[in-house]
Design a protein around this motif. Structure first.
Motif, mmCIF file in Angstrom:
data_model
loop_
_atom_site.group_PDB
_atom_site.id
_atom_site.type_symbol
_atom_site.label_atom_id
_atom_site.label_comp_id
_atom_site.label_asym_id
_atom_site.label_seq_id
_atom_site.Cartn_x
_atom_site.Cartn_y
_atom_site.Cartn_z
ATOM 1 N N PRO A 1 42.742 29.540 35.955
ATOM 2 C CA PRO A 1 41.962 29.049 34.807
ATOM 3 C C PRO A 1 41.034 30.102 34.215
ATOM 4 N N ASN A 2 40.419 30.921 35.073
ATOM 5 C CA ASN A 2 39.525 31.963 34.553
ATOM 6 C C ASN A 2 40.285 33.085 33.864
ATOM 7 N N VAL A 3 41.491 33.366 34.321
ATOM 8 C CA VAL A 3 42.313 34.378 33.651
ATOM 9 C C VAL A 3 42.628 33.931 32.226
ATOM 10 N N VAL A 4 42.974 32.659 32.075
ATOM 11 C CA VAL A 4 43.254 32.107 30.749
ATOM 12 C C VAL A 4 42.016 32.188 29.860
ATOM 13 N N ARG A 5 40.864 31.875 30.420
ATOM 14 C CA ARG A 5 39.612 31.930 29.647
ATOM 15 C C ARG A 5 39.334 33.353 29.159
ATOM 16 N N MET A 6 39.529 34.335 30.044
ATOM 17 C CA MET A 6 39.298 35.727 29.650
ATOM 18 C C MET A 6 40.191 36.128 28.484
ATOM 19 N N LYS A 7 41.448 35.735 28.559
ATOM 20 C CA LYS A 7 42.387 36.093 27.498
ATOM 21 C C LYS A 7 42.045 35.385 26.190
#
Length: 426
Positions: free
Chosen positions: A157-163
């Motif tokens: 979920p945090n990877v998606v947020r960063m992108k």
């Protein structure tokens, strides 16, 4: 010899001019990078005294981050344990979901002042990455986040947020593919162009001036918490607790209480056990050594190199502790280091979720777990926990792994001896 310097408050006395907290800290980098560290230090010392900088940072904290975050009394949990009173400093309510934005906005503001064109950072749990991506979007500065392949899968979920926030996420596939390797990768990317980029270190680690700078940006947590707790209760807490990998959230809250008659606790991850590679308890198992440009307490392998480490909480699996924490553990009688296992962390994750309606980050759950253990022993005392982040990022991982934990650990050891009948823990 007794000097005026010895009577200064800790925050004003440390670090010294060379970035040392006693024998810990410093800047062990090559000559080219040392020049850049000095430029960063000079720029920080210039703008931290600027009314424009102070005003802008305060405006950001109030109107963008949503500070101050509240202190909350855990009545249900405290009543169930029947021991100490447990309070939470709710950094999970800080914008982006953790304490990390406190220093990321400050570092990005510094980068803007220095004319930097790119922010580079590492991340473990992803909270620092999300926070820096947020800061990059706010200031319109290109952002590059290095993250271990293992952590990318674990903290999706945090990877998606960063992108979504516009950051470039670099997957690190070397070594253990976790936080230490992400730091190595980010440092290399930074060294390729230190003039146009700035490495925004995610904790109170790295070469001077970063341990000092990150502490100063995070001190807002402790300053708020001390004032809020006194307003709520009319006194100071008996204990203040924070989880600790590198230790940014811990330094943020504990720094406000160093001069007070309060017991201060950092909680490190014991993970799966005491074998090298099964934990990241740097203070317990580490020895003095240099890592990533600073001298501290480091977990080492048989060759004396930083060893592989592990924790269910990606933000804590770092083989060293920040130099100021190393100094305080060695020098201050009321500053203590403790450990919490994966299973105790997972238990605390569910206990706080079910009893208080607050889903903590697994990093923060380490501090909650130790607070529960301490509360059972300290029947009439008060405990303030820094809830450094929220657990949205961890819910997929917990759901996928909790069945395995339950097979191996069928009972709730944290609540052993407490009547939990009628309480919906699981």
């Amino acid at each position: 010899m007794d000097t005026i310097e010895n009577h200064k408050p800790h925050i004003r006395q440390y670090p010294d001019a060379n970035g040392f907290f006693g024998k810990f800290g410093g800047s062990y980098v090559n000559e080219e990078l040392q020049r850049e560290m000095k430029n960063i230090e000079n720029a920080y010392n210039t703008i931290c005294r600027s009314q424009n900088f102070i005003h802008e940072l305060r405006h950001i904290r109030k109107h963008f981050q949503g500070r101050p975050t509240p202190v909350y009394y855990c009545k249900n949990l405290s009543d169930l344990i029947g021991g100490a009173r447990i309070y939470l400093k709710r950094e999970d309510l800080n914008h982006s979901g953790a304490h990390k934005l406190n220093h990321c906005m400050g570092e990005a503001l510094l980068a803007k002042f220095m004319g930097k064109k790119k922010l580079i950072a590492e991340t473990g749990a992803g909270q620092h990455g999300v926070a820096l991506a947020t800061a990059g979007a706010y200031f319109n500065i290109k952002t590059e986040i290095h993250m271990g392949e293992v952590d990318i899968a674990k903290e999706h979920p945090n990877v998606v947020r960063m992108k979504i926030l516009g950051a470039d996420v670099v997957s690190v596939t070397r070594g253990t593919k976790t936080l230490k390797d992400a730091v190595d990768s980010a440092f290399e990317a930074y060294l390729a162009d230190p003039v146009n980029t700035i490495y925004c270190i995610g904790s109170v680690v790295g070469p001077h001036p970063f341990p000092m700078m990150v502490r100063e940006f995070q001190r807002v947590v402790g300053i708020e918490a001390r004032e809020q707790y006194q307003e709520m209760t009319g006194e100071l807490p008996d204990h203040v607790i924070a989880c600790c990998g590198g230790g940014s959230n811990a330094m943020g809250i504990l720094s406000a209480f160093i001069e007070d008659p309060v017991r201060l606790h950092i909680v490190e991850p014991m993970g799966r056990g005491e074998k090298v590679g099964d934990n990241a308890a740097s203070v317990k198992f580490g020895t003095e050594g240099i890592i990533h440009g600073f001298n501290s307490i480091v977990i080492k392998d048989e060759k004396g190199e930083p060893a592989p480490v592990y924790s269910c909480a990606s933000g804590l699996d770092y083989p060293a502790v920040g130099p100021e924490h190393a100094f305080l553990v060695k020098e201050k009688k009321r500053y203590e280091a403790h450990t919490v296992t994966d299973i105790e962390c997972i238990e605390a994750f569910f206990i706080l979720s079910r009893l208080e309606g607050i889903i903590p980050a697994l990093e923060s759950a380490h501090a909650v777990a130790y607070a529960i253990k301490l509360a059972k022993e300290r029947k009439s005392e008060s405990i303030l926990v820094n809830l450094s982040g929220r657990g949205d990022k961890d819910i997929d991982y917990v759901e996928q792994t909790w069945g395995e934990y339950m097979k191996k650990f069928p009972n709730y050891s944290l609540l052993e001896g407490i009547d939990c009948s009628g309480i919906n823990i699981l």
